[in-house]
Write a protein that holds these residues in place. Structure first.
Motif, PDB file in Angstrom:
ATOM      1  N   ALA A 184      65.074  94.063  -9.074  1.00 35.66           N
ATOM      2  CA  ALA A 184      65.841  95.015  -9.873  1.00 35.66           C
ATOM      3  C   ALA A 184      66.202  94.392 -11.212  1.00 35.66           C
ATOM      4  CB  ALA A 184      67.107  95.422  -9.117  1.00 35.66           C
ATOM      5  N   THR A 185      66.441  95.256 -12.196  1.00 31.20           N
ATOM      6  CA  THR A 185      66.811  94.771 -13.528  1.00 31.20           C
ATOM      7  C   THR A 185      68.047  93.910 -13.472  1.00 31.20           C
ATOM      8  OG1 THR A 185      65.813  96.678 -14.635  1.00 31.20           O
ATOM      9  CG2 THR A 185      67.500  95.490 -15.850  1.00 31.20           C
ATOM     10  N   ASP A 186      69.051  94.303 -12.696  1.00 32.94           N
ATOM     11  CA  ASP A 186      70.289  93.518 -12.611  1.00 32.94           C
ATOM     12  C   ASP A 186      70.018  92.114 -12.086  1.00 32.94           C
ATOM     13  OD1 ASP A 186      71.726  95.631 -13.581  1.00 32.94           O
ATOM     14  OD2 ASP A 186      72.583  96.226 -11.656  1.00 32.94           O
ATOM     15  N   GLN A 187      69.116  92.001 -11.118  1.00 31.02           N
ATOM     16  CA  GLN A 187      68.778  90.680 -10.584  1.00 31.02           C
ATOM     17  C   GLN A 187      68.095  89.826 -11.649  1.00 31.02           C
ATOM     18  OE1 GLN A 187      66.558  92.460  -7.210  1.00 31.02           O
ATOM     19  NE2 GLN A 187      67.751  91.094  -5.910  1.00 31.02           N
ATOM     20  N   ALA A 188      67.211  90.442 -12.413  1.00 25.23           N
ATOM     21  CA  ALA A 188      66.528  89.705 -13.482  1.00 25.23           C
ATOM     22  C   ALA A 188      67.525  89.272 -14.555  1.00 25.23           C
ATOM     23  CB  ALA A 188      65.430  90.571 -14.094  1.00 25.23           C
ATOM     24  N   LEU A 189      68.493  90.114 -14.862  1.00 25.69           N
ATOM     25  CA  LEU A 189      69.509  89.754 -15.857  1.00 25.69           C
ATOM     26  C   LEU A 189      70.314  88.545 -15.399  1.00 25.69           C
ATOM     27  CD1 LEU A 189      70.867  93.265 -16.916  1.00 25.69           C
ATOM     28  CD2 LEU A 189      69.440  91.721 -18.269  1.00 25.69           C
ATOM     29  N   ASP A 190      70.605  88.485 -14.107  1.00 22.85           N
ATOM     30  CA  ASP A 190      71.331  87.324 -13.579  1.00 22.85           C
ATOM     31  C   ASP A 190      70.525  86.044 -13.807  1.00 22.85           C
ATOM     32  OD1 ASP A 190      73.378  88.956 -12.716  1.00 22.85           O
ATOM     33  OD2 ASP A 190      72.673  89.050 -10.640  1.00 22.85           O
ATOM     34  N   VAL A 191      69.208  86.137 -13.649  1.00 16.50           N
ATOM     35  CA  VAL A 191      68.362  84.958 -13.860  1.00 16.50           C
ATOM     36  C   VAL A 191      68.356  84.564 -15.335  1.00 16.50           C
ATOM     37  CG1 VAL A 191      66.028  84.013 -13.661  1.00 16.50           C
ATOM     38  CG2 VAL A 191      66.930  85.501 -11.858  1.00 16.50           C
ATOM     39  N   VAL A 192      68.200  85.543 -16.234  1.00 17.84           N
ATOM     40  CA  VAL A 192      68.215  85.230 -17.666  1.00 17.84           C
ATOM     41  C   VAL A 192      69.546  84.586 -18.054  1.00 17.84           C
ATOM     42  CG1 VAL A 192      67.980  86.135 -20.003  1.00 17.84           C
ATOM     43  CG2 VAL A 192      66.649  87.148 -18.160  1.00 17.84           C
ATOM     44  N   ALA A 193      70.658  85.163 -17.566  1.00 16.08           N
ATOM     45  CA  ALA A 193      71.990  84.628 -17.876  1.00 16.08           C
ATOM     46  C   ALA A 193      72.117  83.188 -17.406  1.00 16.08           C
ATOM     47  CB  ALA A 193      73.063  85.493 -17.227  1.00 16.08           C
ATOM     48  N   HIS A 194      71.630  82.925 -16.212  1.00 14.96           N
ATOM     49  CA  HIS A 194      71.671  81.578 -15.633  1.00 14.96           C
ATOM     50  C   HIS A 194      70.868  80.595 -16.488  1.00 14.96           C
ATOM     51  CE1 HIS A 194      71.589  78.780 -12.043  1.00 14.96           C
ATOM     52  NE2 HIS A 194      70.554  78.327 -12.734  1.00 14.96           N
ATOM     53  N   GLU A 195      69.637  80.972 -16.828  1.00 19.15           N
ATOM     54  CA  GLU A 195      68.759  80.040 -17.542  1.00 19.15           C
ATOM     55  C   GLU A 195      69.233  79.794 -18.973  1.00 19.15           C
ATOM     56  OE1 GLU A 195      66.882  78.392 -15.783  1.00 19.15           O
ATOM     57  OE2 GLU A 195      66.861  79.683 -14.012  1.00 19.15           O
ATOM     58  N   VAL A 196      69.705  80.829 -19.641  1.00 20.37           N
ATOM     59  CA  VAL A 196      70.208  80.650 -21.008  1.00 20.37           C
ATOM     60  C   VAL A 196      71.431  79.740 -21.005  1.00 20.37           C
ATOM     61  CG1 VAL A 196      71.353  81.850 -22.922  1.00 20.37           C
ATOM     62  CG2 VAL A 196      69.231  82.758 -21.963  1.00 20.37           C
ATOM     63  N   ALA A 197      72.297  79.863 -19.994  1.00 21.36           N
ATOM     64  CA  ALA A 197      73.488  79.019 -19.917  1.00 21.36           C
ATOM     65  C   ALA A 197      73.133  77.547 -19.819  1.00 21.36           C
ATOM     66  CB  ALA A 197      74.351  79.430 -18.727  1.00 21.36           C
ATOM     67  N   HIS A 198      71.974  77.236 -19.241  1.00 19.61           N
ATOM     68  CA  HIS A 198      71.544  75.838 -19.123  1.00 19.61           C
ATOM     69  C   HIS A 198      71.372  75.172 -20.481  1.00 19.61           C
ATOM     70  CE1 HIS A 198      71.145  74.978 -14.925  1.00 19.61           C
ATOM     71  NE2 HIS A 198      70.296  75.964 -14.680  1.00 19.61           N
ATOM     72  N   GLN A 199      71.224  75.955 -21.535  1.00 23.75           N
ATOM     73  CA  GLN A 199      71.089  75.369 -22.867  1.00 23.75           C
ATOM     74  C   GLN A 199      72.294  74.506 -23.212  1.00 23.75           C
ATOM     75  OE1 GLN A 199      68.408  75.673 -24.959  1.00 23.75           O
ATOM     76  NE2 GLN A 199      69.362  74.346 -26.473  1.00 23.75           N
ATOM     77  N   TRP A 200      73.453  74.875 -22.682  1.00 22.35           N
ATOM     78  CA  TRP A 200      74.686  74.172 -23.033  1.00 22.35           C
ATOM     79  C   TRP A 200      75.497  73.662 -21.834  1.00 22.35           C
ATOM     80  CZ3 TRP A 200      73.524  79.149 -24.865  1.00 22.35           C
ATOM     81  CH2 TRP A 200      73.173  79.256 -26.218  1.00 22.35           C
ATOM     82  N   SER A 201      75.433  74.350 -20.725  1.00 18.62           N
ATOM     83  CA  SER A 201      76.438  74.161 -19.681  1.00 18.62           C
ATOM     84  C   SER A 201      75.863  73.611 -18.381  1.00 18.62           C
ATOM     85  CB  SER A 201      77.149  75.494 -19.408  1.00 18.62           C
ATOM     86  OG  SER A 201      78.291  75.309 -18.610  1.00 18.62           O
ATOM     87  N   GLY A 202      76.775  73.121 -17.520  1.00 10.04           N
ATOM     88  CA  GLY A 202      76.413  72.721 -16.166  1.00 10.04           C
ATOM     89  C   GLY A 202      76.312  71.239 -15.920  1.00 10.04           C
ATOM     90  N   ALA A 203      76.662  70.400 -16.910  1.00  3.43           N
ATOM     91  CA  ALA A 203      76.416  68.969 -16.718  1.00  3.43           C
ATOM     92  C   ALA A 203      77.571  68.071 -17.157  1.00  3.43           C
ATOM     93  CB  ALA A 203      75.147  68.561 -17.462  1.00  3.43           C
ATOM     94  N   VAL A 204      78.731  68.616 -17.500  1.00  4.52           N
ATOM     95  CA  VAL A 204      79.786  67.748 -18.038  1.00  4.52           C
ATOM     96  C   VAL A 204      80.540  67.013 -16.937  1.00  4.52           C
ATOM     97  CG1 VAL A 204      80.130  69.007 -20.172  1.00  4.52           C
ATOM     98  CG2 VAL A 204      81.420  69.685 -18.134  1.00  4.52           C
ATOM     99  N   ARG A 205      81.061  65.857 -17.315  1.00  6.73           N
ATOM    100  CA  ARG A 205      81.881  65.021 -16.450  1.00  6.73           C
ATOM    101  C   ARG A 205      83.344  65.149 -16.891  1.00  6.73           C
ATOM    102  NH1 ARG A 205      78.594  59.984 -18.485  1.00  6.73           N
ATOM    103  NH2 ARG A 205      79.096  61.201 -20.354  1.00  6.73           N
ATOM    104  N   TYR A 206      84.216  64.452 -16.188  1.00  4.01           N
ATOM    105  CA  TYR A 206      85.630  64.432 -16.581  1.00  4.01           C
ATOM    106  C   TYR A 206      86.211  63.066 -16.276  1.00  4.01           C
ATOM    107  CZ  TYR A 206      87.083  64.899 -11.654  1.00  4.01           C
ATOM    108  OH  TYR A 206      87.297  64.698 -10.307  1.00  4.01           O
ATOM    109  N   LYS A 207      87.301  62.723 -16.952  1.00  2.79           N
ATOM    110  CA  LYS A 207      87.951  61.446 -16.737  1.00  2.79           C
ATOM    111  C   LYS A 207      89.097  61.632 -15.762  1.00  2.79           C
ATOM    112  CE  LYS A 207      87.918  58.408 -19.954  1.00  2.79           C
ATOM    113  NZ  LYS A 207      88.137  57.582 -21.185  1.00  2.79           N
ATOM    114  N   GLY A 208      89.054  60.908 -14.668  1.00  2.00           N
ATOM    115  CA  GLY A 208      90.087  61.009 -13.649  1.00  2.00           C
ATOM    116  C   GLY A 208      91.364  60.303 -14.043  1.00  2.00           C
ATOM    117  N   GLY A 209      92.384  60.421 -13.185  1.00  2.53           N
ATOM    118  CA  GLY A 209      93.670  59.805 -13.467  1.00  2.53           C
ATOM    119  C   GLY A 209      93.597  58.294 -13.543  1.00  2.53           C
TER     120      GLY A 209
END
Length: 564
Positions: free
Chosen positions: A131-156
């Motif tokens: 379905a189109t909605d399912q394909a849109l979810d895939v496009v949204a996911h893949e485009v987000a990889h351009q910037w997001s999904g890999a950051v770390r953080y500094k603990g206490g």
């Protein structure tokens, strides 16, 4: 299609001759594959080169005007188990997102712009119906990889931690309360007994995603929760989100964006300087010697058109993803241009419920535009009946956001409904303009104020007979968003474009001539004039009849009001 024809019809009222070839030209590129291996091999150099060959062939006939190439192979290729798409980074210069600085533009045939190449598996013979909605979810996911999904953080304890990261070191951890990000994690609800239940998954761009993408400032990112599972929990950080109602026992940890910045550094450029407007080209990659079917062309085109709206909503109205091709073949001008032909087409497209609609999500917008076009031709005997039916539709339509409410009012005013009657049809709160007040001129709750929505709200109030003094804050907001070149953008902080500038000029034309309004209008007129090409059309980088028609109507309205 409908909205372009409507604008072209309106444009004819000012004797403007515009090519409408764009309305009949597919914005999906068809490219033949060379027959080489296109499966993911794990050899990054070889896999990149397979995509680069496709990109170079595309750029042989297209300008370097695209940030993403979204490619649908029609033949089977192995992308990995249950993988609906793959993002390949071509270019990245942003800092603070834990993505390597990369520039493969020359290899991909894009000297200056292409950011990412996205493979989509939805047309592969082995993929099955999607379905189109399912394909849109895939496009949204893949485009987000351009910037997001890999950051770390500094603990206490001062140590840099990778606990936010999950599958393939490029997605959020199964245990992250990610606000149901498309990049995994879930929306975890605390049950008060040491257990947490997943209530949503893969729904949206989270605030953290939007910060990393450059759409939110750090101050706009609330603290989020990372769960540390009990030893009895069988899930791992790299697991995919499961169906809702999954419950685990865990200890919560609160993580703030300042901890992410402490590990990764500030995002550069910041939200003020980050790109807000992007363009994607959609490509069908066919097997050698074959052509895509009409169904495949229609499917990709529906995904393409829907993605522009979907991206806008996912970014909370702060980002625009244009999906029309910049390059258009020369148009063929009609030897006998006729308003009647346009009206015949427009009236033939009215639906049984009285509306016009490119899609279910745009029916109020399209109906309003159609009513404004028909109002220009009151002498046509078919117009009154069509307008009455359309007004009845708007009277019962579901109006849940600023855009829909404002457009319904504008449509009813165009239909010559008495102001009181028009507002009475709108099933709004006691104050019919409650949702159009300053501070609420965003698209809907949770979205930032947007130039177009603010102007629509202001126009609706003025055309419905409200005193000009009630739009003072809207006017101040609009004036503050004017760029130094005299234009306005679709989103706050974006580049100036002809269409929003024409909308604002049209709105300002109806206001008292204060020094600020006059000065802004003068700069807007100069900007619009600077975007007029040798053929007389007004355009940014894409020729579109709607843009030219909107510009000419705004200029005509300005001249009419200033000649009295």
């Amino acid at each position: 299609m409908v909205s372009r024809i409507l604008a072209a019809v309106v444009g004819l009222t000012v004797a403007l001759t515009v090519s409408t070839a764009a309305a009949d030209t597919s914005h999906v590129v068809v490219e033949s594959h060379d027959g080489g291996n296109y499966s993911k091999t794990g050899d990054l150099l070889a896999d990149n080169e397979a995509r680069a060959q496709v990109a170079r062939k595309f750029y042989a006939t297209h300008a370097d005007s695209y940030d993403f190439l979204v490619v649908f192979p029609t033949f089977d290729a192995d992308f990995g188990s249950d993988v609906g798409g793959i993002h390949w980074t071509v270019r990245n210069s942003e800092a603070g997102i834990n993505q390597p600085v990369t520039n493969l533009g020359a290899q991909f045939g894009s000297p200056s712009r292409l950011k990412g190449f996205v493979d989509m598996a939805q047309l592969m013979p082995s993929a099955g119906p999607t379905a189109t909605d399912q394909a849109l979810d895939v496009v949204a996911h893949e485009v987000a990889h351009q910037w997001s999904g890999a950051v770390r953080y500094k603990g206490g304890d001062g140590a840099v931690r990778t606990d936010l990261i999950g599958r393939d070191s490029a997605h959020w951890s199964f245990f992250l309360n990610s606000d149901a990000s498309v990049l995994y994690g879930s929306n975890w609800r605390a049950n008060g007994d040491g257990t947490f239940t997943a209530t949503e998954g893969r729904k949206r761009y989270s605030a953290l995603d939007l910060y990393l993408m450059g759409f939110l400032s750090a101050a706009e990112v609330p603290a989020f929760t990372l769960l540390h599972p009990d030893s009895s929990v069988g899930f791992r950080a790299t697991d995919l989100p499961l169906q809702v109602s999954t419950t685990i026992k865990a200890t919560p940890e609160t993580v703030t964006i300042s901890q992410v910045i402490a590990a990764e550094g500030e995002r550069v450029p910041s939200v003020e300087g980050a790109t807000k407007v992007f363009r994607a080209a959609f490509i069908i990659l066919s097997a050698p010697g074959s052509q895509p079917t009409e169904d495949q062309l229609a499917k990709v085109d529906s995904i393409r058109r829907a993605w522009a709206n979907h991206f806008f909503f996912l970014t909370r109205g702060r980002g625009v993803m244009e999906t029309d091709l910049v390059e258009l073949p020369p148009g063929t001008l009609s030897s006998s241009p006729s308003v009647n032909a346009g009206l015949d087409y427009l009236l033939s497209r009215q639906l049984a419920d009285g509306s016009w609609s490119d899609s279910s999500a745009t029916s109020v917008r399209d109906t309003q535009t159609a009513l404004e076009a028909l109002a220009v031709f009151p002498a046509d005997p078919r117009s009154p009946v069509a307008m009455t039916r359309a007004a009845s539709y708007l009277g019962v339509a579901t109006l849940s956001d600023t855009d829909a409410i404002a457009r319904a009012i504008l449509g009813l005013v165009a239909a010559h409904s008495p102001t009181g009657s028009a507002l009475g049809l709108l099933a709004l709160p006691a104050d019919p303009f409650e949702l159009l007040q300053p501070g609420a001129s965003s698209l809907s709750k949770g979205y930032s104020d947007c130039v177009i929505d603010a102007i629509l709200a202001g126009k609706a109030k003025l055309q419905a007979g409200v005193e000009a003094e009630t739009v003072t804050a809207t006017t101040a907001f609009a004036l503050a968003q004017q760029n130094v070149d005299g234009g306005w953008s679709f989103t706050v902080g974006g580049p100036s474009r002809v269409e929003p500038t024409a909308h604002v000029l049209d709105y300002l034309s109806g206001l008292p001539r204060t020094n600020d309004v006059s000065a802004a209008c003068g700069r807007a007129l100069q900007f619009i004039e600077s975007r007029k090409n040798s053929s007389g059309a007004f355009a940014d980088d894409l020729l579109a009849p709607a843009t030219t028609a909107r510009s000419v109507l705004a200029l005509q309205n300005w001249e009419r009001l200033n000649s009295t």
